[in-house]
Design a protein around this motif. Structure first.
Motif, PDB file in Angstrom:
ATOM      1  N   GLU A  32      -2.148   8.660   7.643  1.00  0.00           N
ATOM      2  CA  GLU A  32      -1.313   8.019   8.676  1.00  0.00           C
ATOM      3  C   GLU A  32      -0.312   7.068   8.036  1.00  0.00           C
ATOM      4  O   GLU A  32       0.847   7.007   8.441  1.00  0.00           O
ATOM      5  CB  GLU A  32      -2.179   7.271   9.692  1.00  0.00           C
ATOM      6  N   PHE A  33      -0.759   6.328   7.034  1.00  0.00           N
ATOM      7  CA  PHE A  33       0.165   5.432   6.347  1.00  0.00           C
ATOM      8  C   PHE A  33       1.212   6.231   5.569  1.00  0.00           C
ATOM      9  O   PHE A  33       2.381   5.859   5.524  1.00  0.00           O
ATOM     10  CB  PHE A  33      -0.591   4.489   5.399  1.00  0.00           C
ATOM     11  N   ALA A  34       0.777   7.329   4.971  1.00  0.00           N
ATOM     12  CA  ALA A  34       1.702   8.149   4.184  1.00  0.00           C
ATOM     13  C   ALA A  34       2.838   8.682   5.050  1.00  0.00           C
ATOM     14  O   ALA A  34       3.935   8.931   4.560  1.00  0.00           O
ATOM     15  CB  ALA A  34       0.952   9.300   3.529  1.00  0.00           C
ATOM     16  N   LEU A  71      -8.181   0.926   0.256  1.00  0.00           N
ATOM     17  CA  LEU A  71      -8.472   0.873   1.695  1.00  0.00           C
ATOM     18  C   LEU A  71      -9.923   0.475   1.932  1.00  0.00           C
ATOM     19  O   LEU A  71     -10.236  -0.304   2.845  1.00  0.00           O
ATOM     20  CB  LEU A  71      -8.205   2.232   2.347  1.00  0.00           C
ATOM     21  N   MET A  85      -5.343   7.020   5.375  1.00  0.00           N
ATOM     22  CA  MET A  85      -4.367   7.060   4.289  1.00  0.00           C
ATOM     23  C   MET A  85      -3.198   7.964   4.667  1.00  0.00           C
ATOM     24  O   MET A  85      -2.037   7.645   4.431  1.00  0.00           O
ATOM     25  CB  MET A  85      -5.036   7.561   3.009  1.00  0.00           C
ATOM     26  N   ASN A 119      -1.967   5.469  15.567  1.00  0.00           N
ATOM     27  CA  ASN A 119      -3.116   6.198  15.016  1.00  0.00           C
ATOM     28  C   ASN A 119      -3.816   5.375  13.948  1.00  0.00           C
ATOM     29  O   ASN A 119      -5.050   5.350  13.875  1.00  0.00           O
ATOM     30  CB  ASN A 119      -2.642   7.529  14.426  1.00  0.00           C
ATOM     31  N   HIS A 120      -3.026   4.707  13.079  1.00  0.00           N
ATOM     32  CA  HIS A 120      -3.687   4.008  11.970  1.00  0.00           C
ATOM     33  C   HIS A 120      -4.525   2.835  12.485  1.00  0.00           C
ATOM     34  O   HIS A 120      -5.619   2.585  11.975  1.00  0.00           O
ATOM     35  CB  HIS A 120      -2.698   3.571  10.877  1.00  0.00           C
ATOM     36  N   LEU A 133      -7.797   4.220  13.783  1.00  0.00           N
ATOM     37  CA  LEU A 133      -8.729   4.579  12.706  1.00  0.00           C
ATOM     38  C   LEU A 133      -9.375   3.332  12.113  1.00  0.00           C
ATOM     39  O   LEU A 133     -10.580   3.313  11.838  1.00  0.00           O
ATOM     40  CB  LEU A 133      -7.984   5.379  11.625  1.00  0.00           C
ATOM     41  N   LEU A 164       1.069   4.435  -2.616  1.00  0.00           N
ATOM     42  CA  LEU A 164       0.982   5.847  -2.223  1.00  0.00           C
ATOM     43  C   LEU A 164       2.110   6.656  -2.855  1.00  0.00           C
ATOM     44  O   LEU A 164       1.927   7.805  -3.230  1.00  0.00           O
ATOM     45  CB  LEU A 164       1.066   5.995  -0.700  1.00  0.00           C
ATOM     46  N   PHE A 212       0.828  -1.204   0.000  1.00  0.00           N
ATOM     47  CA  PHE A 212       0.000   0.000   0.000  1.00  0.00           C
ATOM     48  C   PHE A 212       0.864   1.256   0.000  1.00  0.00           C
ATOM     49  O   PHE A 212       0.571   2.221  -0.707  1.00  0.00           O
ATOM     50  CB  PHE A 212      -0.947   0.006   1.206  1.00  0.00           C
ATOM     51  N   LEU A 213       1.944   1.224   0.757  1.00  0.00           N
ATOM     52  CA  LEU A 213       2.846   2.379   0.777  1.00  0.00           C
ATOM     53  C   LEU A 213       3.490   2.582  -0.583  1.00  0.00           C
ATOM     54  O   LEU A 213       3.732   3.711  -1.019  1.00  0.00           O
ATOM     55  CB  LEU A 213       3.920   2.188   1.844  1.00  0.00           C
TER      56      LEU A 213
END
Lengths: 568, 93
Positions: free
Chosen positions: B80-82, A85, B78, A107-108, A111, A71, A67-68
């Protein structure tokens, strides 16, 4: 909680060491809820680690790396990434989990937990407006631990068990697969390691330089161990492969002898194969690493060298009779964000000290409850042995008998107090039990025992909490009136604000009180909703809890000191 | 100093311009999301912003008040992952 065939999702998006530290919770949880279907959500790169975990029915592996990569790739649009997601969340929601337990402190993960819309949530999540919610008193205390490390008495594994509401003693566990066992047999055979050899594993790397005992020290130790007939296995990740060569360089022994006795497995094993080789070791000597946790999970004794920001009560080897060596320097452990320019702690733990510990372990001279006399050979070092207490929680017993320091007593007191309050038990601190522990592990100088300032500080905090409770009770009455008595509510709000400032100040000026004032503030931050009546009830509970905590500490301290003076 | 600054700005400007050109237009994103979906409706509220990035969306979310919608929470996730910037969560530091 969950009943027959309920579905529970446990989220743990952390690293290998943290995942392994979850295994006692999984065992205890399964023991308590045998019929529940347990799904574990982890990062895909650690799927292999979890394959050996007990009690898990299914795995959900999130490929964060992929996923990164999306991005960072301009060929993937924002909408495409969003849909990715969305798909992950839809797959999870389809499974209709009754309960989500988030054991990640990120945090992730908070969420993700929120987005799953489960009926019951335990752990970190967010509220409707995006504010962080710590949905369990033990999680709130975990954050307290970060801020008050020196008085924190609990291991991370026990936090996880408490957050998951699973009690009872359970050790770390990892099942080594049959192919991995075959690999280990073949590996040992090819390197002439017999079943009767004394095999010692060495993990010289660590995730940060600050946590590492010098490679030269590991090298010198390895040389001494080889002289004493040990077979050495070097462990580490692929990125640490140069450490093997550096250790060899230090060893001043004939090369063919070294080649026979030392085997470099750094970066050469999968997780399962690592576990298999560790289970062949009689001992692992290590920095604070995932390898350390794997060793405890497969039942291998550990000697941990605890340096830099590592605080072994939090993250030390979870199980019986492991040994931890920590520098005795007053700056240890350093803060999480400290960039130390002069890490002298790394040199303060000497090779001869570690060697002596290893020799005593081999001959059984460090058996349970055995203590060493305080002598110059133990200058600048502390040695601890792990054990489970009467509640099945891990503690580290001092192996070297030292003079009791205030922080030692406060740690023991806080441990007992938090167990009572966070588990919502009745009763007082068992002063006699604490006194017996103190006398078992420390030298006590009756004249030097003076905790007057601490006792007064706890008393002052209790008084403030009492005042807060009184005003909160009145606030509750006014809030419930129809119409509400707005002027009175506003006045009460101002008075409570003043009291809260004084509470905060007490925690800042008396470090020993800071864990209590920190928890109080955490509690306020976790009050939900805008209804004045409900908020008043919540704030009243917080003051009452603070009163109980401060009173338990003051009374416990006074009773224990009285007992110690009697016996001094 | 002034010449140095001019040189730096001159060298930087094409890059800044290129970045702006690469940021997708709001219309394109709404088209891709399909206007009638929850995501499409969320993106359509960014009136006056021709180009949208994750940063600009999150910045707008943070300025908001009240309950978070699902698209808002997903974009926060998104983001947070970034923050891991190429190193996945759980990697050794």
């Amino acid at each position: 909680m969950a009943g027959k065939k309920d579905r529970v999702l446990i989220i743990n998006l952390t690293r290998m060491g943290d995942l392994l530290q979850m295994t006692p919770f999984l065992i205890a949880f399964r023991r308590e809820f045998p019929e529940v279907e347990i799904t574990l959500m982890v990062l895909k790169q650690f799927e292999d680690v979890c394959s050996g975990f007990p009690a898990v029915d299914s795995l959900e592996a999130f490929d964060a790396e992929a996923f990164l990569s999306r991005l960072g790739n301009p060929e993937h649009s924002l909408v495409g990434n969003y849909r990715e997601l969305e798909r992950m969340l839809a797959d999870l929601r389809q499974k209709e989990f009754d309960r989500v337990i988030n054991l990640s402190f990120s945090n992730h993960s908070a969420l993700v937990t929120h987005l799953l819309n489960a009926t019951e949530v335990v752990g970190i999540t967010i509220d409707e407006e995006g504010n962080r919610l710590l949905k369990h008193p033990w999680i709130q205390h975990f954050y307290n631990m970060v801020d008050n490390r020196e008085i924190n008495p609990f291991n991370y594994v026990d936090f996880i068990k408490k957050i998951g509401e699973s009690d009872g003693r359970a050790a770390m566990s990892f099942t080594v697969s049959q192919p991995a066992q075959e690999f280990a047999k073949a590996f040992c055979k090819s390197h002439d390691i017999s079943e009767t050899d004394w095999v010692i594993g060495i993990q010289a790397g660590a995730s940060t330089e600050h946590k590492r005992w010098p490679v030269a020290s590991f090298g010198a130790l390895t040389e001494e161990l080889i002289k004493r007939g040990a077979r050495i296995l070097l462990f580490g990740s692929g990125g640490e492969s140069e450490l093997g060569g550096r250790i060899r360089e230090v060893i001043a022994l004939p090369q063919d002898h070294v080649e026979r006795q030392l085997t470099d497995a750094i970066g050469k094993t999968s997780v399962q194969q690592l576990a298999a080789l560790l289970s062949r070791c009689d001992l692992l000597i290590t920095n604070d690493t995932g390898t350390m946790h794997m060793a405890t999970a497969v039942g291998t004794q550990v000697v941990e060298i605890s340096l830099g920001p590592v605080y072994f009560p939090e993250t030390g080897p979870y199980g019986e009779s492991h040994i931890v060596l920590q520098t005795g320097m007053s700056c240890a452990p350093c803060g999480f964000y400290v960039q130390c320019k002069n890490p002298v702690c790394q040199e303060s733990i000497r090779v001869d000290q570690v060697l002596r510990i290893v020799e005593m372990l081999r001959t059984g001279h460090l058996a349970t409850a055995h203590q060493l006399r305080n002598g110059p050979e133990w200058d600048h070092i502390e040695v601890y042995r792990s054990a489970f207490d009467e509640d099945g929680m891990l503690e580290f017993e001092p192996v070297i008998r030292r003079q009791l320091q205030p922080v030692d007593l406060l740690k023991l007191l806080y441990r007992e107090m938090w167990k009572i309050v966070l588990d919502e038990r009745d009763g007082d601190i068992d002063a006699l039990r604490v006194c017996q522990k103190v006398q078992r592990f420390f030298s006590v100088n009756g004249d030097a025992i003076n905790f007057g300032e601490e006792s007064n500080a706890f008393g002052a905090l209790a008084e403030l909490a009492s005042q807060g409770s009184e005003i909160s009770r009145r606030l509750l009455v006014w809030a419930e009136q129809i119409p509400q008595n707005i002027p009175a509510i506003k006045t009460a709000g101002r008075l409570l604000s003043d009291i809260d400032e004084q509470i905060e100040l007490k925690g800042l000026t008396h470090r020993t009180c800071h864990p209590l004032t920190f928890m109080f503030r955490q509690g306020k931050e976790n009050l939900e909703g805008k209804d004045v009546g409900l908020l008043s009830q919540g704030i009243l509970r917080l003051y009452q809890t603070l009163f109980r905590e401060a009173t338990l500490m003051r009374r416990g301290l006074e009773e224990i000191l009285a007992l110690l003076r009697e016996n001094a | 100093m002034e010449q140095a600054l001019e040189l730096i700005v001159a060298k930087a400007t094409p890059r800044f311009m290129a970045l702006k050109e690469k940021a997708p237009t709001r219309e394109n994103l709404i088209l891709e999301a399909e206007a009638e979906t929850e995501l499409g409706q969320f993106l359509s509220r960014f009136k006056g912003q021709d180009h949208l990035t994750l940063e600009s969306i999150v910045s707008e979310i943070r300025r908001g008040e009240g309950k978070l919608t699902e698209p808002e929470v997903v974009f926060l996730l998104m983001n947070e992952f970034a923050k891991y910037k190429g190193k996945a969560p759980g990697s050794s530091s």
